[in-house]
Motif scaffolding. Sequence first.
Motif, PDB file in Angstrom:
ATOM      1  N   ARG A 216      -3.618  -7.449  10.924  1.00 54.63           N
ATOM      2  CA  ARG A 216      -3.874  -6.817   9.617  1.00 54.63           C
ATOM      3  C   ARG A 216      -3.947  -5.306   9.757  1.00 54.63           C
ATOM      4  NH1 ARG A 216      -8.409  -5.346   7.250  1.00 54.63           N
ATOM      5  NH2 ARG A 216      -9.738  -6.533   8.679  1.00 54.63           N
ATOM      6  N   TRP A 217      -4.558  -4.844  10.848  1.00 58.06           N
ATOM      7  CA  TRP A 217      -4.604  -3.400  11.073  1.00 58.06           C
ATOM      8  C   TRP A 217      -3.201  -2.813  11.150  1.00 58.06           C
ATOM      9  CZ3 TRP A 217      -8.675  -3.288  15.605  1.00 58.06           C
ATOM     10  CH2 TRP A 217      -9.959  -3.574  15.086  1.00 58.06           C
ATOM     11  N   ASP A 218      -2.307  -3.480  11.888  1.00 59.10           N
ATOM     12  CA  ASP A 218      -0.942  -2.974  12.027  1.00 59.10           C
ATOM     13  C   ASP A 218      -0.245  -2.888  10.669  1.00 59.10           C
ATOM     14  OD1 ASP A 218      -1.234  -2.769  14.751  1.00 59.10           O
ATOM     15  OD2 ASP A 218      -0.289  -4.705  15.195  1.00 59.10           O
ATOM     16  N   ALA A 219      -0.447  -3.906   9.838  1.00 57.14           N
ATOM     17  CA  ALA A 219       0.183  -3.899   8.513  1.00 57.14           C
ATOM     18  C   ALA A 219      -0.344  -2.757   7.655  1.00 57.14           C
ATOM     19  CB  ALA A 219      -0.049  -5.240   7.822  1.00 57.14           C
ATOM     20  N   GLU A 220      -1.646  -2.539   7.689  1.00 54.05           N
ATOM     21  CA  GLU A 220      -2.231  -1.471   6.872  1.00 54.05           C
ATOM     22  C   GLU A 220      -1.853  -0.099   7.401  1.00 54.05           C
ATOM     23  OE1 GLU A 220      -6.393  -1.968   6.155  1.00 54.05           O
ATOM     24  OE2 GLU A 220      -6.207  -4.086   5.634  1.00 54.05           O
ATOM     25  N   LEU A 221      -1.754   0.037   8.724  1.00 51.27           N
ATOM     26  CA  LEU A 221      -1.350   1.325   9.293  1.00 51.27           C
ATOM     27  C   LEU A 221       0.116   1.622   8.998  1.00 51.27           C
ATOM     28  CD1 LEU A 221      -3.194   1.223  12.748  1.00 51.27           C
ATOM     29  CD2 LEU A 221      -3.654   2.786  10.847  1.00 51.27           C
ATOM     30  N   THR A 222       0.932   0.582   8.904  1.00 46.67           N
ATOM     31  CA  THR A 222       2.341   0.785   8.538  1.00 46.67           C
ATOM     32  C   THR A 222       2.452   1.310   7.114  1.00 46.67           C
ATOM     33  OG1 THR A 222       3.034  -0.994  10.013  1.00 46.67           O
ATOM     34  CG2 THR A 222       4.581  -0.349   8.281  1.00 46.67           C
ATOM     35  N   ALA A 223       1.598   0.792   6.224  1.00 45.54           N
ATOM     36  CA  ALA A 223       1.610   1.247   4.835  1.00 45.54           C
ATOM     37  C   ALA A 223       1.030   2.651   4.687  1.00 45.54           C
ATOM     38  CB  ALA A 223       0.830   0.265   3.958  1.00 45.54           C
ATOM     39  N   ASP A 224       0.007   2.970   5.465  1.00 44.30           N
ATOM     40  CA  ASP A 224      -0.626   4.298   5.391  1.00 44.30           C
ATOM     41  C   ASP A 224      -1.189   4.641   6.761  1.00 44.30           C
ATOM     42  OD1 ASP A 224      -1.899   6.644   4.805  1.00 44.30           O
ATOM     43  OD2 ASP A 224      -3.367   5.782   3.418  1.00 44.30           O
ATOM     44  N   SER A 225      -0.435   5.423   7.512  1.00 39.86           N
ATOM     45  CA  SER A 225      -0.827   5.737   8.881  1.00 39.86           C
ATOM     46  C   SER A 225      -1.875   6.838   8.964  1.00 39.86           C
ATOM     47  CB  SER A 225       0.405   6.164   9.690  1.00 39.86           C
ATOM     48  OG  SER A 225       0.989   7.325   9.114  1.00 39.86           O
TER      49      SER A 225
ATOM     50  N   PRO B  73      -7.760   1.316   8.830  1.00 37.82           N
ATOM     51  CA  PRO B  73      -7.720   0.082   8.038  1.00 37.82           C
ATOM     52  C   PRO B  73      -9.063  -0.173   7.362  1.00 37.82           C
ATOM     53  CG  PRO B  73      -6.761  -0.261  10.209  1.00 37.82           C
ATOM     54  CD  PRO B  73      -7.393   1.101  10.238  1.00 37.82           C
ATOM     55  N   ALA B  74      -9.020  -0.890   6.237  1.00 33.13           N
ATOM     56  CA  ALA B  74     -10.246  -1.203   5.510  1.00 33.13           C
ATOM     57  C   ALA B  74     -11.176  -2.043   6.393  1.00 33.13           C
ATOM     58  CB  ALA B  74      -9.899  -1.969   4.236  1.00 33.13           C
TER      59      ALA B  74
END
Length: 304
Positions: free
Chosen positions: A83-92, A96-97
């Motif tokens: 999940r962290w990787d997905a959120e960092l891809t969207a906003d680096s 992550p939340a």
Amino acid sequence: MYPGQAAYPGQPFHGWYDPAAHGFDPADPLVTPPGVGLGAWFARCLGAVRRGWQLLLPILLVTQVLPAVALSVLGLIFDPSARWDAELTADSTALPANFGIDLAMWLVVLLGGSLIFGLVQCVGWAAGTWVVTRQAAGEHVTLGGAFGYGLRRALGLWGWTLIFTLIMTLGFCLCFLPGVYAAFALAMAGPVYLFERRDPIGRSHRMLRDRLGLLLGRVALTGGAVIALGIAVSMVEAAGLTPFGTEPLAAMDTAVGAVLAISGAALLGLPAYLAQLVGLLVTYAEQRAHEGPVNSGQLAAELG
């Protein structure tokens, strides 16, 4: 070959040093007499495996492999990295939340699991020590008797193991080398507790100081085998989990495959647990022999 060294246990000794003349049985299946060399130590390790593998393998399977599988599965269940990787891809630019909460929960699960499963592992170390020692003394052993002894000694061994782990962890945090020294200095602490039940830290450290080269060599061989096998197991597990993606437990079909991959890799680690148990126990018996005549029967009696 050193003067007086036997090519294998039971072979007649020649030369300036005769173990029998000093109160040792050259054919003792567990205790390596002083001066007979690395070959005799290795032969006793192999002998312990040959005599006890039918009991040692199920003991180590239940107390070492299964806890390792359970801890790996728990780690995957609570692993927030996908999940962290997905959120960092969207906003680096932003963390992550709930990053701190997720990280803390993951670490708590891993630490708590390690503590609980560590107690189970101590049952196995004590039970395996009982099997190897009593078989060397020619006594009849059973799986039930081994687990009974392991359960009686596990809590005390677990408590000391927590102290050993804390000391080594602090050592590794202090520029790494102090941790390496602590690992060697405490290598005999577990057997010391089981056989002598007093001052395992001090006794183990004195053994290292008194016979530095000998103990370093034996423990390095044992540790090297364990580390090499551990690396191989980690590589096999990583390769086995790769086809199931970053969230292998998200769906039933991938979850079953991931658990099977983890279990298969953990089974490959059985030789590492066996090498650690036997290598350290035979080394401890040899250290005792350097302090005075001792045999398998005496060591079996000390276990209680």
